[in-house]
Scaffold this motif. Structure first.
Motif, PDB file in Angstrom:
ATOM      1  N   SER A  91       1.935   2.315   3.491  1.00  0.00           N
ATOM      2  CA  SER A  91       2.558   1.374   4.387  1.00  0.00           C
ATOM      3  C   SER A  91       3.861   1.495   4.908  1.00  0.00           C
ATOM      4  CB  SER A  91       2.746  -0.070   3.371  1.00  0.00           C
ATOM      5  OG  SER A  91       3.705   0.249   2.571  1.00  0.00           O
ATOM      6  N   VAL A 125      -7.400   0.431  -3.332  1.00  0.00           N
ATOM      7  CA  VAL A 125      -6.644   1.130  -2.268  1.00  0.00           C
ATOM      8  C   VAL A 125      -5.392   1.718  -3.257  1.00  0.00           C
ATOM      9  CG1 VAL A 125      -6.675  -0.344  -0.415  1.00  0.00           C
ATOM     10  CG2 VAL A 125      -4.879  -0.984  -2.051  1.00  0.00           C
ATOM     11  N   VAL A 164      -1.835   1.883  -4.380  1.00  0.00           N
ATOM     12  CA  VAL A 164      -0.765   0.805  -4.495  1.00  0.00           C
ATOM     13  C   VAL A 164       0.609   1.503  -4.651  1.00  0.00           C
ATOM     14  CG1 VAL A 164       0.191  -0.977  -6.066  1.00  0.00           C
ATOM     15  CG2 VAL A 164      -2.495  -1.060  -5.471  1.00  0.00           C
ATOM     16  N   GLN A 189      -4.957  -5.838   1.171  1.00  0.00           N
ATOM     17  CA  GLN A 189      -6.250  -4.934   1.125  1.00  0.00           C
ATOM     18  C   GLN A 189      -6.682  -5.317   2.658  1.00  0.00           C
ATOM     19  OE1 GLN A 189      -8.985  -5.819  -1.915  1.00  0.00           O
ATOM     20  NE2 GLN A 189     -10.872  -5.007  -0.887  1.00  0.00           N
ATOM     21  N   LYS A 211       0.895  -1.094   0.049  1.00  0.00           N
ATOM     22  CA  LYS A 211       0.085  -0.063   0.207  1.00  0.00           C
ATOM     23  C   LYS A 211       0.929   1.264  -0.142  1.00  0.00           C
ATOM     24  CE  LYS A 211      -3.882  -1.783   2.571  1.00  0.00           C
ATOM     25  NZ  LYS A 211      -4.803  -1.686   3.759  1.00  0.00           N
ATOM     26  N   LYS A 212       0.443   2.242  -0.529  1.00  0.00           N
ATOM     27  CA  LYS A 212       1.175   3.411  -0.534  1.00  0.00           C
ATOM     28  C   LYS A 212       1.332   3.923   0.631  1.00  0.00           C
ATOM     29  CE  LYS A 212       0.887   7.939  -3.065  1.00  0.00           C
ATOM     30  NZ  LYS A 212       0.237   8.880  -4.067  1.00  0.00           N
TER      31      LYS A 212
END
Length: 355
Positions: A166, A246, A248, A221, A163-164
């Motif tokens: 994260s 979401v 990415v 996700q 995820k961006k």
């Protein structure tokens, strides 16, 4: 006078006896020779008959095998499966042999299935195929000897997906995180091992999860895992599905590390995931291996020729994005194993040869 006649008579009888004995001996020898010749002829006839029966059985078995061709692909959310479906239809039309594309666990399992005679065709990563023939990594002590190449298809990009938000911006940031690396022995797993190795890391430095592509993106996700190695042609369906829900991010691989990786493992190549893919704002530099089509060596030369011809001359009719990479110009890139005789015949006609 009478005595002389008796002597002559005795001599005549003796000569006649010798003649009869000689004739009898010749007759016996001839009978023995005739018997031996008869036995030899019978043996040769029996051997010839057995050979003909064996050849007929082999031909019948071959014909039975070629009523269908099974093509192993990968998971339904990857690239292998949809592209394989298109190829199977083209091969069926070209050869007249019903060819079915089947979902599978991809590269390593596909090679094992070919080795065991459970399928005739399969998608495989070039690096995994190289390991299989050498008998190393997951094929340690069990080299594969009955599998040959049809040709390379397209680059398979190693995508480290997260995820961006994260907080994972580099390979080093994976340390201590839950990371999907694919099934043990799979192409994705081996890629993950080798990339971690170049960064001085190992599977022990992460919490490795053995998930397929769909499970990996689902896990990201849901927040059950932090990142996933996905080796597949881009765009990959599972990652596109994730990007629809979401933001990415794809973790880049440093240029210097790419050079080290290629020096140690020449089947890798530098690759770029372009901006716009998965909603990415910038290009991401990474690496790729090649997808190839492998075949068992019991597929006849003429069928192998028709399969090869059908794929490389009909790639332009395929709808999948990766079909644009399937050309004779790059068909032998990364192929380090023996070509199927039918494939070699086709590429020889095209003036293409292995390096």
């Amino acid at each position: 006078m009478k005595k002389r006649k008796w002597i002559l008579l005795i001599l005549s009888l003796s000569v006649m006896s010798f003649v009869l004995i000689a004739c009898g001996s010749d007759s016996s020898e001839n009978e023995v020779k005739e018997e031996e010749q008869s036995e030899t002829t019978e043996t040769e006839t029996e051997e010839e008959s057995a050979g003909n029966e064996e050849a007929a059985e082999e031909e019948a078995a071959e014909e039975e095998t070629l009523e269908f061709l099974s093509m192993l692909t990968g998971g339904t959310s990857g690239t292998y499966y949809p592209l394989g479906g298109e190829m199977a239809s083209i091969i069926t039309d070209a050869t007249g042999v019903q060819t079915d594309a089947l979902s599978s666990n991809a590269s390593a399992d596909n090679v094992v299935a070919l080795q065991n005679g459970e399928a005739e065709l399969a998608f495989v990563q070039t690096d995994v195929m190289d390991h299989a023939v050498q008998g190393i990594n997951s094929f340690d002590g069990n080299p594969v000897e009955n599998v040959q190449a049809i040709g390379s298809l397209y680059p398979e990009t190693i995508q480290i997906v997260t995820k961006k938000d994260s907080g994972i911006a580099s390979v080093e940031d994976l340390a201590g995180k839950k990371v999907s690396v694919g099934a043990p022995g799979s192409g994705t797993y081996i890629n993950a091992e080798q990339i971690l190795e170049i960064y001085g890391m190992s599977m022990d430095d992460i919490e490795a999860q053995n998930l397929d592509f769909g499970e990996s993106t689902g896990g990201i996700q849901d927040g059950n895992i932090d990142a996933a190695f996905i080796t597949s042609g881009t765009p990959t369906g599972a990652v596109e599905g994730l990007a629809a829900t979401v933001d990415v991010a794809i973790v880049p691989i440093d240029e210097g590390k790419i050079d080290e990786l290629i020096e140690k493992y020449p089947f890798y190549a530098k690759d770029t995931i372009t901006a716009g893919t998965y909603g990415l704002e910038e290009d991401v530099v990474t690496v790729a291996v090649l997808a190839m089509l492998a075949v068992t060596d019991n597929v006849p030369e003429d069928i192998g020729y028709e399969i090869t011809k059908a794929i490389y001359e009909n790639a332009g009719t395929m709808a999948h994005d990766k079909a644009s990479f399937i050309t004779t110009d790059s068909a032998l890139d990364g192929i380090g194993i023996e070509l199927h005789p039918g494939a070699k015949k086709y590429f020889d006609e095209q003036g293409v040869s292995q390096q």
